[in-house]
Structures are given as structure tokens and as C-alpha cells.
Design an enzyme around this catalytic site. Structure first.
Site, mmCIF file in Angstrom:
data_model
loop_
_atom_site.group_PDB
_atom_site.id
_atom_site.type_symbol
_atom_site.label_atom_id
_atom_site.label_comp_id
_atom_site.label_asym_id
_atom_site.label_seq_id
_atom_site.Cartn_x
_atom_site.Cartn_y
_atom_site.Cartn_z
ATOM 1 N N LYS A 11 -25.669 33.121 56.085
ATOM 2 C CA LYS A 11 -25.715 32.909 54.628
ATOM 3 C C LYS A 11 -26.239 31.494 54.340
ATOM 4 C CE LYS A 11 -22.234 36.423 54.169
ATOM 5 N NZ LYS A 11 -21.128 37.011 53.442
ATOM 6 N N HIS A 95 -28.502 42.880 50.966
ATOM 7 C CA HIS A 95 -27.106 42.462 51.116
ATOM 8 C C HIS A 95 -26.416 42.524 49.755
ATOM 9 C CE1 HIS A 95 -23.619 39.924 51.822
ATOM 10 N NE2 HIS A 95 -23.785 40.156 53.104
ATOM 11 N N GLU A 97 -24.579 40.544 48.286
ATOM 12 C CA GLU A 97 -24.700 39.299 47.504
ATOM 13 C C GLU A 97 -26.054 39.243 46.795
ATOM 14 O OE1 GLU A 97 -23.661 36.712 50.749
ATOM 15 O OE2 GLU A 97 -21.608 37.500 50.688
HETATM 16 P P1 PGA Z 1 -18.064 38.268 56.538
HETATM 17 O O1 PGA Z 1 -19.532 38.598 55.952
HETATM 18 O O2 PGA Z 1 -18.107 38.590 58.009
HETATM 19 O O3 PGA Z 1 -17.847 36.826 56.258
HETATM 20 O O4 PGA Z 1 -17.101 39.158 55.818
HETATM 21 C C1 PGA Z 1 -20.267 39.702 56.386
HETATM 22 C C2 PGA Z 1 -21.560 39.783 55.620
HETATM 23 O O5 PGA Z 1 -21.576 39.480 54.418
HETATM 24 O O6 PGA Z 1 -22.609 40.141 56.185
#
Ligand code: PGA
Length: 254
Positions: A11, A95, A97
């Protein structure tokens, strides 16, 4: 047997210094692993560093996003050709997000998959439901919509070169992991959706689980029949934690 794939989604994290240390740590630990395919997806500015450090190692490079367009006046965007030129083999597409904060629709995400294909890069197509959708028992409907929304644009054949990541939105970065049974149920549903169009693709396509996967829960998740790996956020930022998940992949593949 499908080869396990563990991909780290950094990220918007890391500095030049921490990125170098993290990449070096992953490379050092990965040399002891032979069965799991390992991918790291740093932010764009660190791709060049990643290409340099990962070259000649078994660890592969991926990106977190790609533009739908090939080139031109698209300020702030990065094309598939640019990613390929810097050694990317995988690209995370759609994703949650990106869907939530940047308004990516299934149609846009389908275009991103198409852009990846022009450069022989493998998209990691993310799908998943929110907590509210799960509580309303809409999980399968939401995921079917996300997958059909892409297939209707680019066809099932594109899934010959695609990885799917099931990432329940309520499990991302929350520490709330889907139980192995919950995850397996959705993974089996996704594989069946693909099988409805192509049995051959369904058998070989890798479906990753993502959402608070950690060293402690990885063995149980990865030993489920339809879980072929993980897309790892938080735990991919610490080399030892990420490598422990990769080791779990190696163990289930043995
Ligand atoms: P996380 O994120 O392992 O921090 O839950 C996974 C992702 O968003 O790909």
C-alpha cells in the site's frame, strides 16, 4: 496442484531506506523456499529499486495499480508499458481501497486487466463484500457481480492469465480474518463461477485470500482446498512476518 502465490501489498507505506531493508530481508529469507511463488508490490517510486534488488532472485515484482490508457495526457497515471519496463510481472487491480476511495468501477477494472494483458503482466483481480453486504447475505451476489462485470467486458479467456484475490472488505486491516471455512466457501463459489464458463480455467486459476492474513492463521487458510495463496497487507511490511506466511505456503505445497 496449483502453485501457492503469496503477494505483499505494501500500500502507501515505506521510505527509500525501509523499502531497501524490507526487500533485502524478503530476498534473503525467500532463498530457502522453493514451492511458493513470492511477489512484492511496493509503491511506484520504489519499483526501480525493486527491479534492481530482485533481479536474479526468485522474488517477483508487482505494482498496486495501472492506468487503463496506453500513453498520453493522463496526468498522474502510470501505464502498463512503464510497469513492464521496470520489471513488474503482476498488477493488483480493483483493490477495495481503489473501488471505495477512487471510484473504480467494474468497467474500469476490466480495462485495467486489458492493459495488463498488452504487456503480459498478470492482474490480481480483487473482489469482496463489505460487512453490511455480508450481514444482508449478499456476499455471493456482490462477488458474482464483480466477476461478471469484468468477464462481460473482456471475456473468460482473459482469466487464463489472471489471479483472483478474495478480500472481504471487513477483514482488510481490521485484524478480523474470515474463518478458513468462511473463506473456503467463497473461494469455492468463485471457482464455480469461473467453471460455469470454463472448467479448464477454473481448475488452474489461483484464488488468493486477503484480509488480515498473518503467520498465525496462514496455515489453516492456505490448507483449504480452494485457497491458493494470500494477498498480504499489514504483515507484508515486516520481512519475518511475510516470510512466515510464505513458509506456510511451502508447507501446504509439500
Ligand atoms: P491486510 O490487507 O492484510 O492488512 O488486511 C490486505 C489487502 O488489503 O490486500
Amino acid at each position: 496442484m496449483r502453485q501457492p502465490l503469496i503477494a505483499g501489498n505494501w500500500k502507501m507505506n515505506a521510505t527509500r531506506t525501509s523499502a531497501e531493508a524490507l526487500l533485502s530481508g524478503v530476498i534473503a529469507g525467500a532463498s530457502a523456499l522453493s514451492k511458493t511463488e513470492i511477489v512484492v508490490c511496493p509503491p511506484f517510486p520504489f519499483l526501480s529499486l525493486g527491479e534492481r534488488l530482485l533481479s536474479g532472485t526468485a522474488v517477483k515484482l508487482g505494482a498496486q495499480n495501472v492506468c487503463t490508457k496506453d500513453a498520453g495526457a493522463y496526468t498522474g497515471e502510470v501505464s502498463a508499458a512503464m510497469l513492464a519496463e521496470f520489471g513488474c510481472r503482476y498488477v493488483i487491480c480493483g483493490h477495495s481501497e481503489r473501488r471505495e476511495y477512487y471510484g473504480e468501477t467494474d468497467a474500469v477494472i476490466a480495462e485495467k486487466l486489458r492493459a495488463c494483458a498488452t504487456q503480459d503482466m498478470i492482474p490480481i483481480l480483487c473482489v469482496g463484500e463489505t460487512l453490511q453486504q455480508r450481514q444482508q447475505e449478499l456476499t455471493e451476489q456482490v462477488i458474482a457481480g464483480q466477476i461478471d462485470g469484468v468477464i462481460s467486458q473482456i471475456g473468460i479467456e482473459a482469466f487464463n492469465q489472471t489471479v483472483i484475490a478474495y478480500e472481504p472488505v471487513w477483514a482488510i486491516g481490521t485484524g478480523m480474518t474470515a474463518t478458513p471455512e468462511q473463506a473456503q466457501e467463497v473461494h469455492a463459489f468463485i471457482r464455480q463461477k469461473i467453471a460455469d464458463r470454463s472448467q479448464a480455467i477454473a481448475e488452474k486459476i489461483r484464488i488468493l485470500y486477503g484480509g488480515s492474513m498473518k503467520a498465525a492463521n496462514a496455515p489453516d487458510l492456505l490448507s483449504q482446498h480452494d485457497i491458493d495463496g494470500g494477498l498480504i497487507g499489514g504483515a507484508s511490511l515486516i520481512a519475518d512476518d511475510f516470510l512466515a506466511i510464505c513458509r506456510a505456503g511451502d508447507l501446504v505445497a509439500s
